[in-house]
Design a protein around this motif. Sequence first.
Motif, PDB file in Angstrom:
ATOM      1  N   UNK A 137       0.827  -1.213   0.000  1.00  0.00           N
ATOM      2  CA  UNK A 137       0.000   0.000   0.000  1.00  0.00           C
ATOM      3  C   UNK A 137       0.861   1.264   0.000  1.00  0.00           C
ATOM      4  N   UNK A 138       1.925   1.198  -0.799  1.00  0.00           N
ATOM      5  CA  UNK A 138       2.781   2.357  -0.995  1.00  0.00           C
ATOM      6  C   UNK A 138       3.844   2.566   0.056  1.00  0.00           C
ATOM      7  N   UNK A 139       3.890   1.685   1.067  1.00  0.00           N
ATOM      8  CA  UNK A 139       4.891   1.871   2.127  1.00  0.00           C
ATOM      9  C   UNK A 139       5.860   0.688   2.135  1.00  0.00           C
ATOM     10  N   UNK A 140       7.124   1.013   2.311  1.00  0.00           N
ATOM     11  CA  UNK A 140       8.146  -0.033   2.389  1.00  0.00           C
ATOM     12  C   UNK A 140       7.991  -0.783   3.705  1.00  0.00           C
ATOM     13  N   UNK A 141       7.965  -2.118   3.635  1.00  0.00           N
ATOM     14  CA  UNK A 141       7.806  -2.948   4.834  1.00  0.00           C
ATOM     15  C   UNK A 141       8.844  -4.054   4.821  1.00  0.00           C
ATOM     16  N   UNK A 151      -5.414  -0.517   1.216  1.00  0.00           N
ATOM     17  CA  UNK A 151      -4.690   0.495   0.454  1.00  0.00           C
ATOM     18  C   UNK A 151      -5.498   1.125  -0.664  1.00  0.00           C
ATOM     19  N   UNK A 152      -6.761   0.745  -0.800  1.00  0.00           N
ATOM     20  CA  UNK A 152      -7.547   1.266  -1.932  1.00  0.00           C
ATOM     21  C   UNK A 152      -8.058   2.680  -1.691  1.00  0.00           C
ATOM     22  N   UNK A 153      -8.650   2.917  -0.524  1.00  0.00           N
ATOM     23  CA  UNK A 153      -9.194   4.243  -0.231  1.00  0.00           C
ATOM     24  C   UNK A 153      -8.099   5.207   0.168  1.00  0.00           C
ATOM     25  N   UNK A 154      -8.468   6.476   0.203  1.00  0.00           N
ATOM     26  CA  UNK A 154      -7.527   7.455   0.744  1.00  0.00           C
ATOM     27  C   UNK A 154      -7.825   7.660   2.211  1.00  0.00           C
ATOM     28  N   UNK A 182     -12.845   4.114  -0.975  1.00  0.00           N
ATOM     29  CA  UNK A 182     -12.698   3.967  -2.426  1.00  0.00           C
ATOM     30  C   UNK A 182     -14.111   3.901  -3.024  1.00  0.00           C
ATOM     31  N   UNK A 183     -14.328   4.391  -4.246  1.00  0.00           N
ATOM     32  CA  UNK A 183     -15.669   4.343  -4.846  1.00  0.00           C
ATOM     33  C   UNK A 183     -16.278   2.941  -4.841  1.00  0.00           C
ATOM     34  N   UNK A 184     -15.476   1.924  -4.989  1.00  0.00           N
ATOM     35  CA  UNK A 184     -16.027   0.559  -4.965  1.00  0.00           C
ATOM     36  C   UNK A 184     -16.495   0.211  -3.543  1.00  0.00           C
TER      37      UNK A 184
END
Length: 151
Positions: free
Chosen positions: A8-12, A76-79, A84-86
């Motif tokens: 989700x955009x973060x290094x783990x 990680x889909x929504x902000x 998220x729209x879905x």
Amino acid sequence: MRISLTVNGKRKEADVWEGESLLFALRERLGLPGSKNACEQGECGSCSVLLDGTLVCACLVLAAQADGHQIVTVEGLGREGELHPVQQAFSETGAVQCGFCTPGLIVATADLLARNAAPSDDEIREALSGNLCRCTGYAKIFDAVRLAAER
Ligand code: FES
Ligand code: FES
């Protein structure tokens, strides 16, 4: 072994054993319980995530195979603070009952709509054929996908 991946955009980083699934690592080591563990056999889709942009069952991917790769989970889909729209469409149409299948269906639907913004019913059926729901009878799930597509 230690793996390093982007979730989700973060290094783990996580210490995993060689036979451990990506699903287990996400849920138990990285604190992301959104992806659900139902069958652990690739049959139900409740563990669906994106691996380098491709929809996969996280229960069938070894955590070690995700080393160096990009994962997107339902978290990680929504902000921040925004669905998220879905997710919004599933909520509004009543497509969620027990909710166990919902994260996987939402990831699979988001993947479908990213590839095909106006899917036909047959295309929706095909895209979600790997995601099983024991509660809803699928009608409201189809309503949710159509609503998300309209938006
Ligand atoms: S838990 Fe992965 S497909 Fe069912
Ligand atoms: S809402 Fe219960 S399994 Fe789908």
